[in-house]
Design a protein around this motif. Structure first.
Motif, short mmCIF file in Angstrom:
data_model
loop_
_atom_site.label_atom_id
_atom_site.label_comp_id
_atom_site.label_asym_id
_atom_site.label_seq_id
_atom_site.Cartn_x
_atom_site.Cartn_y
_atom_site.Cartn_z
N ARG A 253 -14.64 8.64 -29.25
CA ARG A 253 -15.01 7.65 -28.26
C ARG A 253 -15.96 6.65 -28.91
O ARG A 253 -16.79 7.02 -29.74
CB ARG A 253 -15.69 8.29 -27.05
CG ARG A 253 -14.85 9.38 -26.38
CD ARG A 253 -13.66 8.76 -25.65
NE ARG A 253 -12.87 9.77 -24.97
CZ ARG A 253 -11.74 10.27 -25.43
NH1 ARG A 253 -11.27 9.88 -26.61
NH2 ARG A 253 -11.06 11.16 -24.72
N GLN B 38 -11.04 -2.47 -23.25
CA GLN B 38 -10.83 -1.20 -22.56
C GLN B 38 -9.36 -1.00 -22.18
O GLN B 38 -8.90 0.13 -22.08
CB GLN B 38 -11.73 -1.11 -21.33
CG GLN B 38 -13.20 -0.97 -21.71
CD GLN B 38 -14.10 -0.60 -20.55
OE1 GLN B 38 -13.88 -1.00 -19.42
NE2 GLN B 38 -15.14 0.18 -20.83
N PHE C 272 -15.85 2.83 -24.36
CA PHE C 272 -16.84 2.89 -23.30
C PHE C 272 -17.84 1.75 -23.49
O PHE C 272 -17.83 1.06 -24.51
CB PHE C 272 -17.59 4.23 -23.32
CG PHE C 272 -16.79 5.39 -22.79
CD1 PHE C 272 -17.18 6.05 -21.64
CD2 PHE C 272 -15.65 5.84 -23.45
CE1 PHE C 272 -16.45 7.12 -21.14
CE2 PHE C 272 -14.91 6.91 -22.97
CZ PHE C 272 -15.32 7.55 -21.80
N ARG D 118 -15.77 4.38 -17.38
CA ARG D 118 -16.15 4.24 -18.80
C ARG D 118 -17.45 3.46 -18.95
O ARG D 118 -17.67 2.76 -19.94
CB ARG D 118 -15.01 3.58 -19.58
CG ARG D 118 -13.87 4.56 -19.81
CD ARG D 118 -12.87 4.03 -20.79
NE ARG D 118 -11.73 3.41 -20.12
CZ ARG D 118 -10.84 2.65 -20.74
NH1 ARG D 118 -10.96 2.40 -22.03
NH2 ARG D 118 -9.85 2.13 -20.07
N ASN E 213 -18.92 10.34 -16.46
CA ASN E 213 -18.52 9.44 -17.55
C ASN E 213 -19.03 9.96 -18.89
O ASN E 213 -18.32 9.91 -19.89
CB ASN E 213 -19.06 8.04 -17.29
CG ASN E 213 -18.39 7.36 -16.12
OD1 ASN E 213 -17.44 7.88 -15.53
ND2 ASN E 213 -18.89 6.19 -15.74
#
Length: 333
Positions: free
Chosen positions: A219, A236, A243, A268, A323
């Motif tokens: 991520r 995104q 994120f 996110r 999240n």
């Protein structure tokens, strides 16, 4: 400002802060109500962050990496002399040389450290990551910055700046190697991007193409994001692993903070303090949580209800915690 009860505060994660930039009082971590992601940025603070996390594993997530502001201290070519390394970065092919710049360079050169080899930097990062599991250590703070000017003494106040910036190609080379390591070791990334949205978009697209499915095993958090909201939306959409975290410390200076909150995918979005004193991280996180809740029209929990709740009963802190768990989820890797 920390008016929430401890059983609510403990669910907040500060996705980006710099506690080792200031002296940490002995009892500060013990009194900390939230969990923090402590960033490293240069050769001097990697061990500080490591030791802070080893002593406080329940509250501190260590983040190892080299910030673009210090990327000039890293050499891409082993064996290059100090003078040749810095001259190549700041005076280039000679087209920027004149009497004034040469005098500034000579003064700056005396204050700069011997450059580190990039291979040694990557080895150090690898060794630090090996001390922590993939969910408890991130790559950060790393990134790109076209606005930063090198100072004679970074720690002086006020800073005396040189006219020299760090070539973006040099920054990209160092950042790519660090993120390549993150992909290999499945480490999430806290990414700095200032005044270079297109370079950042191109970099992320190139990394996705190069790493293929492995790109989605990590991520990437666009920290204290200052990009145009539409750029974030587009990123995104293209990158399911992208994120964004926001802070009042940095984003509070911008007119587009509310727009960034509004446009960011609600699942996110993260919060951060981006603060350099651990005693203020909680209050700074509460500030941004309240703003996120206001813009997204999410209620804020006054008490914490244990157990599983239907999503339509979630408040802002439960949503942001979900999240965060998605950001670090081992099962997604």
């Amino acid at each position: 400002m920390a008016v929430f009860p401890p059983n609510v505060l403990c669910h907040i994660v500060d996705a980006h802060c710099h506690p080792t930039d200031s002296k940490i009082p002995v009892d500060s971590v013990e009194r900390l109500d939230i969990k923090i992601c402590a960033m490293s940025t240069h050769r001097g603070d990697q061990s500080l962050v490591r030791d802070l996390a080893l002593k406080n594993p329940a509250k501190v997530i260590p983040c190892f990496g080299y910030h673009p502001w210090f990327s000039h201290q890293i050499s891409l070519h082993p064996g290059t002399s100090k003078t040749d390394h810095y001259r190549g970065l700041f005076l280039g092919d000679g087209s920027q040389e004149n009497a004034e710049n040469t005098a500034i360079f000579d003064e700056l050169l005396r204050l700069l450290p011997e450059p580190m080899d990039l291979d040694d930097v990557i080895l150090e990062l690898r060794q630090n990551f090996q001390l922590f599991s993939s969910s408890t250590a991130l790559l950060g703070e790393v990134g790109l910055d076209k606005a930063f000017r090198v100072a004679f003494d970074y720690y002086a106040s006020p800073r005396r700046l040189t006219p020299f910036t760090i070539p973006i190609d040099h920054q990209i080379s160092i950042l790519e190697r660090q993120i390549d390591l993150a992909v290999e070791l499945k480490r999430n990334v806290s990414l700095h991007s200032v005044k270079c949205p297109q370079a950042t978009v191109d970099l992320l697209n190139n990394l996705k193409k190069r790493h293929g499915p492995q790109w989605d095993s990590i991520r990437v958090d666009l920290h204290s994001c200052s990009m145009n909201p539409q750029v974030v939306v587009d990123l995104q959409k293209k990158h399911s692993n992208m994120f964004m975290s926001l802070s009042t410390t940095i984003n509070g200076r911008s007119n587009n903070l509310n727009a960034l909150i509004a446009e960011c995918s609600p699942d996110r979005l993260l919060v951060e303090s981006d603060y350099n004193h651990i005693d203020h991280c909680t209050d700074k996180c509460i500030e941004i949580v309240k703003l996120v809740a206001q813009v997204k029209q999410w209620p804020i929990e006054e008490e914490w209800i244990d157990g599983t709740l239907p999503e339509d009963q979630w408040g802002a802190i439960r949503r942001l915690e979900a999240n965060w768990k998605s950001f670090i989820a081992a099962e997604s890797k």
